[in-house]
Design a protein around this motif. Structure first.
Motif, PDB file in Angstrom:
ATOM      1  N   VAL A  67       6.499  -9.819   1.608  1.00 22.74           N
ATOM      2  CA  VAL A  67       7.190  -8.587   1.957  1.00 22.74           C
ATOM      3  C   VAL A  67       6.184  -7.704   2.697  1.00 22.74           C
ATOM      4  CG1 VAL A  67       8.330  -6.528   1.036  1.00 22.74           C
ATOM      5  CG2 VAL A  67       8.639  -8.752  -0.100  1.00 22.74           C
ATOM      6  N   PHE A  68       6.578  -7.178   3.841  1.00 17.54           N
ATOM      7  CA  PHE A  68       5.700  -6.311   4.627  1.00 17.54           C
ATOM      8  C   PHE A  68       6.127  -4.854   4.456  1.00 17.54           C
ATOM      9  CE2 PHE A  68       5.597 -10.017   7.835  1.00 17.54           C
ATOM     10  CZ  PHE A  68       4.591 -10.644   7.139  1.00 17.54           C
ATOM     11  N   VAL A  69       5.132  -3.991   4.208  1.00 18.90           N
ATOM     12  CA  VAL A  69       5.388  -2.558   4.083  1.00 18.90           C
ATOM     13  C   VAL A  69       4.344  -1.832   4.921  1.00 18.90           C
ATOM     14  CG1 VAL A  69       5.572  -0.590   2.513  1.00 18.90           C
ATOM     15  CG2 VAL A  69       6.243  -2.877   1.727  1.00 18.90           C
ATOM     16  N   ILE A  70       4.808  -0.895   5.738  1.00 16.04           N
ATOM     17  CA  ILE A  70       3.905  -0.055   6.529  1.00 16.04           C
ATOM     18  C   ILE A  70       4.162   1.385   6.126  1.00 16.04           C
ATOM     19  CG2 ILE A  70       3.245   0.723   8.835  1.00 16.04           C
ATOM     20  CD1 ILE A  70       4.260  -2.007   9.888  1.00 16.04           C
ATOM     21  N   GLU A  71       3.098   2.063   5.733  1.00 23.80           N
ATOM     22  CA  GLU A  71       3.176   3.479   5.363  1.00 23.80           C
ATOM     23  C   GLU A  71       2.154   4.241   6.188  1.00 23.80           C
ATOM     24  OE1 GLU A  71       5.270   5.086   3.410  1.00 23.80           O
ATOM     25  OE2 GLU A  71       6.286   3.294   2.660  1.00 23.80           O
ATOM     26  N   GLU A  72       2.394   5.526   6.333  1.00 21.11           N
ATOM     27  CA  GLU A  72       1.481   6.381   7.077  1.00 21.11           C
ATOM     28  C   GLU A  72       0.832   7.370   6.123  1.00 21.11           C
ATOM     29  OE1 GLU A  72       1.978   9.808  10.415  1.00 21.11           O
ATOM     30  OE2 GLU A  72       2.934   7.891  10.860  1.00 21.11           O
ATOM     31  N   GLY A  73      -0.444   7.643   6.331  1.00 23.31           N
ATOM     32  CA  GLY A  73      -1.129   8.666   5.549  1.00 23.31           C
ATOM     33  C   GLY A  73      -2.258   8.133   4.702  1.00 23.31           C
ATOM     34  N   ASP A  74      -2.391   8.713   3.526  1.00 23.00           N
ATOM     35  CA  ASP A  74      -3.461   8.398   2.583  1.00 23.00           C
ATOM     36  C   ASP A  74      -3.150   7.082   1.853  1.00 23.00           C
ATOM     37  OD1 ASP A  74      -5.744   9.062   0.761  1.00 23.00           O
ATOM     38  OD2 ASP A  74      -4.096   9.144  -0.690  1.00 23.00           O
ATOM     39  N   PRO A  75      -4.102   6.153   1.775  1.00 17.86           N
ATOM     40  CA  PRO A  75      -3.840   4.880   1.088  1.00 17.86           C
ATOM     41  C   PRO A  75      -3.412   5.030  -0.368  1.00 17.86           C
ATOM     42  CG  PRO A  75      -5.810   4.694   2.416  1.00 17.86           C
ATOM     43  CD  PRO A  75      -5.405   6.142   2.440  1.00 17.86           C
ATOM     44  N   GLN A  76      -4.036   5.931  -1.114  1.00 23.19           N
ATOM     45  CA  GLN A  76      -3.655   6.094  -2.515  1.00 23.19           C
ATOM     46  C   GLN A  76      -2.224   6.603  -2.653  1.00 23.19           C
ATOM     47  OE1 GLN A  76      -6.547   8.020  -5.087  1.00 23.19           O
ATOM     48  NE2 GLN A  76      -8.117   7.570  -3.568  1.00 23.19           N
ATOM     49  N   ALA A  77      -1.847   7.558  -1.831  1.00 21.52           N
ATOM     50  CA  ALA A  77      -0.480   8.080  -1.862  1.00 21.52           C
ATOM     51  C   ALA A  77       0.509   6.991  -1.456  1.00 21.52           C
ATOM     52  CB  ALA A  77      -0.347   9.293  -0.943  1.00 21.52           C
ATOM     53  N   ALA A  78       0.125   6.171  -0.484  1.00 22.66           N
ATOM     54  CA  ALA A  78       0.996   5.081  -0.041  1.00 22.66           C
ATOM     55  C   ALA A  78       1.193   4.054  -1.154  1.00 22.66           C
ATOM     56  CB  ALA A  78       0.412   4.420   1.205  1.00 22.66           C
ATOM     57  N   ILE A  79       0.126   3.751  -1.880  1.00 21.84           N
ATOM     58  CA  ILE A  79       0.234   2.810  -3.002  1.00 21.84           C
ATOM     59  C   ILE A  79       1.178   3.375  -4.056  1.00 21.84           C
ATOM     60  CG2 ILE A  79      -1.015   1.776  -4.948  1.00 21.84           C
ATOM     61  CD1 ILE A  79      -3.446   1.539  -2.991  1.00 21.84           C
ATOM     62  N   ARG A  80       1.000   4.645  -4.405  1.00 22.66           N
ATOM     63  CA  ARG A  80       1.883   5.270  -5.402  1.00 22.66           C
ATOM     64  C   ARG A  80       3.338   5.230  -4.944  1.00 22.66           C
ATOM     65  NH1 ARG A  80      -2.672   8.375  -6.290  1.00 22.66           N
ATOM     66  NH2 ARG A  80      -2.153   9.943  -4.733  1.00 22.66           N
ATOM     67  N   LYS A  81       3.585   5.499  -3.678  1.00 21.75           N
ATOM     68  CA  LYS A  81       4.947   5.498  -3.142  1.00 21.75           C
ATOM     69  C   LYS A  81       5.571   4.108  -3.235  1.00 21.75           C
ATOM     70  CE  LYS A  81       7.602   6.457   1.037  1.00 21.75           C
ATOM     71  NZ  LYS A  81       7.530   6.868   2.456  1.00 21.75           N
ATOM     72  N   VAL A  82       4.827   3.093  -2.794  1.00 24.05           N
ATOM     73  CA  VAL A  82       5.346   1.721  -2.784  1.00 24.05           C
ATOM     74  C   VAL A  82       5.573   1.217  -4.208  1.00 24.05           C
ATOM     75  CG1 VAL A  82       4.765  -0.665  -2.166  1.00 24.05           C
ATOM     76  CG2 VAL A  82       4.393   1.170  -0.528  1.00 24.05           C
ATOM     77  N   VAL A  83       4.617   1.464  -5.086  1.00 28.42           N
ATOM     78  CA  VAL A  83       4.740   1.036  -6.480  1.00 28.42           C
ATOM     79  C   VAL A  83       5.912   1.761  -7.151  1.00 28.42           C
ATOM     80  CG1 VAL A  83       3.601   1.161  -8.742  1.00 28.42           C
ATOM     81  CG2 VAL A  83       2.354   0.295  -6.760  1.00 28.42           C
ATOM     82  N   GLY A  84       6.073   3.039  -6.869  1.00 25.92           N
ATOM     83  CA  GLY A  84       7.164   3.798  -7.446  1.00 25.92           C
ATOM     84  C   GLY A  84       8.534   3.341  -6.961  1.00 25.92           C
ATOM     85  N   ALA A  85       8.594   2.850  -5.736  1.00 26.28           N
ATOM     86  CA  ALA A  85       9.871   2.433  -5.156  1.00 26.28           C
ATOM     87  C   ALA A  85      10.276   1.008  -5.521  1.00 26.28           C
ATOM     88  CB  ALA A  85       9.807   2.564  -3.632  1.00 26.28           C
TER      89      ALA A  85
END
Length: 155
Positions: free
Chosen positions: A82-100
């Protein structure tokens, strides 16, 4: 539902060890790999005229990188990642992806080898604990200097 192994695709030399380990672990457990690429935030108003073009280029580069690395992950894991691309801070992106995605059950990071200092994600995870991902989530830290055969033995 198969469990998912989250790997942050960055430019560190040890990243490859994390991807190889997560892919082999996914194969041995019937899971899947989630590959997260975080692109830098381009919100500087001074450059607002070219911001959209920069974002398009960064996204295209991220997609190309994920497709290239995804072929390796698929070969090793036996399943399309599964590919996910997020913009911004890596830690915030990890939290967002894990939360979703509650199917993400393990975050796989790699540490620098040869006595080098740990990267920013490993350091932050060690300092913050569960707050790092936003929920209780096991984290596997793979030594970056592991060979393919050593990873095969461990995974």
């Amino acid at each position: 539902m198969p469990r998912k192994f989250l790997v942050v695709v960055d430019d560190s030399p040890e990243f490859e060890a994390a991807l190889r380990y997560a892919s082999r672990r996914a194969r041995s457990t019937g899971g899947r790999v989630v590959m997260l690429r975080v692109i830098p935030d381009t919100s500087d108003e001074h450059w607002s005229g070219v911001r959209e073009e920069i974002q398009r280029e960064q996204r295209a580069e991220a997609e190309a990188l994920l497709n290239t690395l995804g072929a390796e992950a698929q070969e090793r894991s036996g399943a399309q990642p599964v590919f996910v691309i997020e913009e911004g801070d890596p830690q915030a992106a990890i939290r967002k992806v894990v939360g979703a995605d509650p199917e993400i059950k393990i975050l796989v990071l790699a540490s620098a080898g040869g006595g080098k200092a740990s990267g920013p994600l490993v350091s932050a995870m060690l300092k913050q604990g569960a707050a790092f991902t936003g929920r209780k989530l096991p984290v596997t830290i793979v030594p970056g200097e592991l060979t393919d055969s050593e990873i095969e033995d461990l995974a």
